[in-house]
Structures are given as C-alpha cells and as structure tokens.
Design a protein around this motif. Sequence first.
Motif, PDB file in Angstrom:
ATOM      1  N   LYS A   3       2.861   3.020   2.918  1.00 37.69           N
ATOM      2  CA  LYS A   3       2.620   2.283   1.686  1.00 37.69           C
ATOM      3  C   LYS A   3       3.728   2.412   0.519  1.00 37.69           C
ATOM      4  CE  LYS A   3      -1.815   2.288   0.766  1.00 37.69           C
ATOM      5  NZ  LYS A   3      -3.226   2.793   0.315  1.00 37.69           N
ATOM      6  N   LEU A   4       4.207   3.572   0.606  1.00 37.66           N
ATOM      7  CA  LEU A   4       5.380   3.936  -0.341  1.00 37.66           C
ATOM      8  C   LEU A   4       6.556   3.082  -0.081  1.00 37.66           C
ATOM      9  CD1 LEU A   4       6.519   5.537  -2.840  1.00 37.66           C
ATOM     10  CD2 LEU A   4       7.520   7.170  -1.009  1.00 37.66           C
ATOM     11  N   SER A   7       6.040  -0.627  -0.904  1.00 41.42           N
ATOM     12  CA  SER A   7       6.097  -0.769  -2.275  1.00 41.42           C
ATOM     13  C   SER A   7       7.300  -0.703  -2.784  1.00 41.42           C
ATOM     14  CB  SER A   7       5.118   0.156  -3.188  1.00 41.42           C
ATOM     15  OG  SER A   7       5.398   1.499  -2.802  1.00 41.42           O
ATOM     16  N   LEU A  11       9.340  -3.932  -4.435  1.00 35.71           N
ATOM     17  CA  LEU A  11      10.305  -3.582  -5.811  1.00 35.71           C
ATOM     18  C   LEU A  11      11.713  -4.218  -5.480  1.00 35.71           C
ATOM     19  CD1 LEU A  11       9.626  -2.261  -8.541  1.00 35.71           C
ATOM     20  CD2 LEU A  11      10.869  -0.309  -7.877  1.00 35.71           C
ATOM     21  N   LEU A  14      11.589  -7.782  -5.822  1.00 35.73           N
ATOM     22  CA  LEU A  14      11.379  -8.360  -7.273  1.00 35.73           C
ATOM     23  C   LEU A  14      12.794  -8.240  -7.776  1.00 35.73           C
ATOM     24  CD1 LEU A  14       8.742  -8.925  -8.735  1.00 35.73           C
ATOM     25  CD2 LEU A  14       8.958  -6.915  -9.663  1.00 35.73           C
ATOM     26  N   ALA A  15      13.344  -7.150  -7.698  1.00 36.57           N
ATOM     27  CA  ALA A  15      14.696  -6.927  -8.325  1.00 36.57           C
ATOM     28  C   ALA A  15      15.786  -8.008  -7.719  1.00 36.57           C
ATOM     29  CB  ALA A  15      15.201  -5.586  -8.027  1.00 36.57           C
ATOM     30  N   VAL A  18      15.096 -11.094  -9.533  1.00 33.46           N
ATOM     31  CA  VAL A  18      15.430 -11.098 -10.797  1.00 33.46           C
ATOM     32  C   VAL A  18      16.870 -11.435 -11.065  1.00 33.46           C
ATOM     33  CG1 VAL A  18      15.820  -9.712 -13.030  1.00 33.46           C
ATOM     34  CG2 VAL A  18      13.503  -9.391 -11.686  1.00 33.46           C
TER      35      VAL A  18
ATOM     36  N   LEU B   4       1.405   2.725  -6.034  1.00 33.73           N
ATOM     37  CA  LEU B   4       1.890   1.193  -5.935  1.00 33.73           C
ATOM     38  C   LEU B   4       1.655   0.477  -7.211  1.00 33.73           C
ATOM     39  CD1 LEU B   4       2.416  -0.662  -3.189  1.00 33.73           C
ATOM     40  CD2 LEU B   4       0.008  -1.412  -3.373  1.00 33.73           C
ATOM     41  N   LEU B   7       4.403   1.270  -9.450  1.00 39.17           N
ATOM     42  CA  LEU B   7       5.543   0.751  -8.974  1.00 39.17           C
ATOM     43  C   LEU B   7       5.820  -0.609  -9.480  1.00 39.17           C
ATOM     44  CD1 LEU B   7       6.518   2.265  -5.641  1.00 39.17           C
ATOM     45  CD2 LEU B   7       7.937   2.088  -7.592  1.00 39.17           C
ATOM     46  N   PHE B   8       4.682  -1.390  -9.229  1.00 35.15           N
ATOM     47  CA  PHE B   8       4.633  -2.890  -9.688  1.00 35.15           C
ATOM     48  C   PHE B   8       4.724  -2.858 -11.182  1.00 35.15           C
ATOM     49  CE2 PHE B   8       3.269  -3.968  -5.428  1.00 35.15           C
ATOM     50  CZ  PHE B   8       4.291  -5.248  -5.255  1.00 35.15           C
ATOM     51  N   GLY B  11       8.208  -2.569 -11.978  1.00 34.67           N
ATOM     52  CA  GLY B  11       8.933  -4.012 -11.798  1.00 34.67           C
ATOM     53  C   GLY B  11       8.656  -4.735 -12.900  1.00 34.67           C
ATOM     54  N   ALA B  12       7.437  -4.936 -12.965  1.00 36.13           N
ATOM     55  CA  ALA B  12       6.897  -6.322 -14.232  1.00 36.13           C
ATOM     56  C   ALA B  12       7.860  -5.843 -15.418  1.00 36.13           C
ATOM     57  CB  ALA B  12       5.546  -6.022 -14.395  1.00 36.13           C
ATOM     58  N   LEU B  15      11.368  -6.878 -15.267  1.00 34.73           N
ATOM     59  CA  LEU B  15      11.384  -8.319 -15.365  1.00 34.73           C
ATOM     60  C   LEU B  15      11.271  -8.807 -16.814  1.00 34.73           C
ATOM     61  CD1 LEU B  15      11.163 -10.799 -13.237  1.00 34.73           C
ATOM     62  CD2 LEU B  15       8.724 -10.850 -13.547  1.00 34.73           C
TER      63      LEU B  15
END
Lengths: 67, 139
Positions: A3-4, A7, A11, A14-15, A18, B4, B7-8, B11-12, B15
């Motif tokens: 899971k780590l 995630s 991330l 996501l980065a 961006v 989790l 972490l999100f 991230g948010a 952003l």
Amino acid sequence: MNKLLLSLAMLGLLAGCVTINIYFPAAAAEKAADKIIDEVWQLKQPQGGDAAKPAGQPVQSKGEDKP
Amino acid sequence: MNRLIRLFAAGALALASTSVLAAADLQINTPAIQQIRQDLHNHFHDLREYLASGAVGLTWDGMLAVRDASLIPLDQRQAVSALVADDNQDRHALYREIARANGHPEWEQEVRDTFAQRWIERARPGWWYQKPNGAWVQK
C-alpha cells in the motif's frame, strides 16, 4: 508495504502532473506587461513627476550670468 | 490506510501551493530586465514623434517596424531605422529575460504574445499597428 509503495507511486504521479501542468500565468503576464508599458510610454505620471515633463526644454531662469 | 490519506493530503497541499505560486506576480525586477526597461524608455523618447506621424508602427508580434519611410525626412531615415532595430533587440531580450527570470525559458513566446497584445491595446490614438494578416491599422 504494498500500500505504501502504491501511495508513493501515486504521489510521484501527482508530482509529475504538477510539473507538467504548470500553466502560463496569463493574468500575471498582462499585469507585468501593463506595468512595463506604463513605464516605457509613461502613460501614468511617475510619483516624482519630474520625468514626465513635456518634450520641450524646461526653461530655467535662475539668473546665472555667464561671462 | 491512514498513511495513504496523509500522503494524499501532502500531495494535495503541494498541488495547492504550486497553484498559489503560479498565480503570483511575475518577476520583472532583475537587473537585466531593469536595464532593458530603462533602454526602452530612452528609445521611446526619440521614437515617439515617428510613432505619432505613422512612420513607425507596432507589429502584431510585439516589435516595432518602419511602416512608411517616406514620412521620415531623408536625412533621418537611417537613424530611425537603426533606432527601431535597437529597440527591437531590447524587446526581444525583454521577452526572453522575463521568461527566464521566472524559471520558464519556454514561456518566451507567450510573454511576447501577451506584450504584443498589450502594446497595441495601450497604443495612443493616431498610432499605427499591424494585424496578424500584416495589414496596418490606425488607432
């Protein structure tokens, strides 16, 4: 653990988004352009007022007598 | 699961802070840009009469051009076209430096487009500007 990792990957993704999606700041650019144009063309009177004299030669009559 | 979410959340936040950064003012105060601004201002002092007469006009791509040389007295033509060339070098440098000072050299074209639009928008009545199809129009 899985899971780590997941995630972290998310991330990273996501980065990445961006970084890629940084858009051109059109409004800020217009504002910057207007500021520079004002200054270059002197559409606005500067605070000092000195630099905004009309094109003619300022007539100084200080009575300086030159020999 | 908690991790989790955290972490999100991080991230948010990243952003969001990026968006804030992008919305802030552009940096236009580096020494290089200041110098160009001063140069452009000095050029304008010499060029304004030619802009007013229509001898010089604003191009669609954020530059200046000698639009009608016949409006310039013969003995001044060379000096005016040199001044226009000089001014255009500074304009080019201005767009490049603003893009670079803000960490995005690839923005140069967009900076130039923005300026092109604003120069024309703010031109004084009587000045001439060029449309993207090359036609000259008087303000």
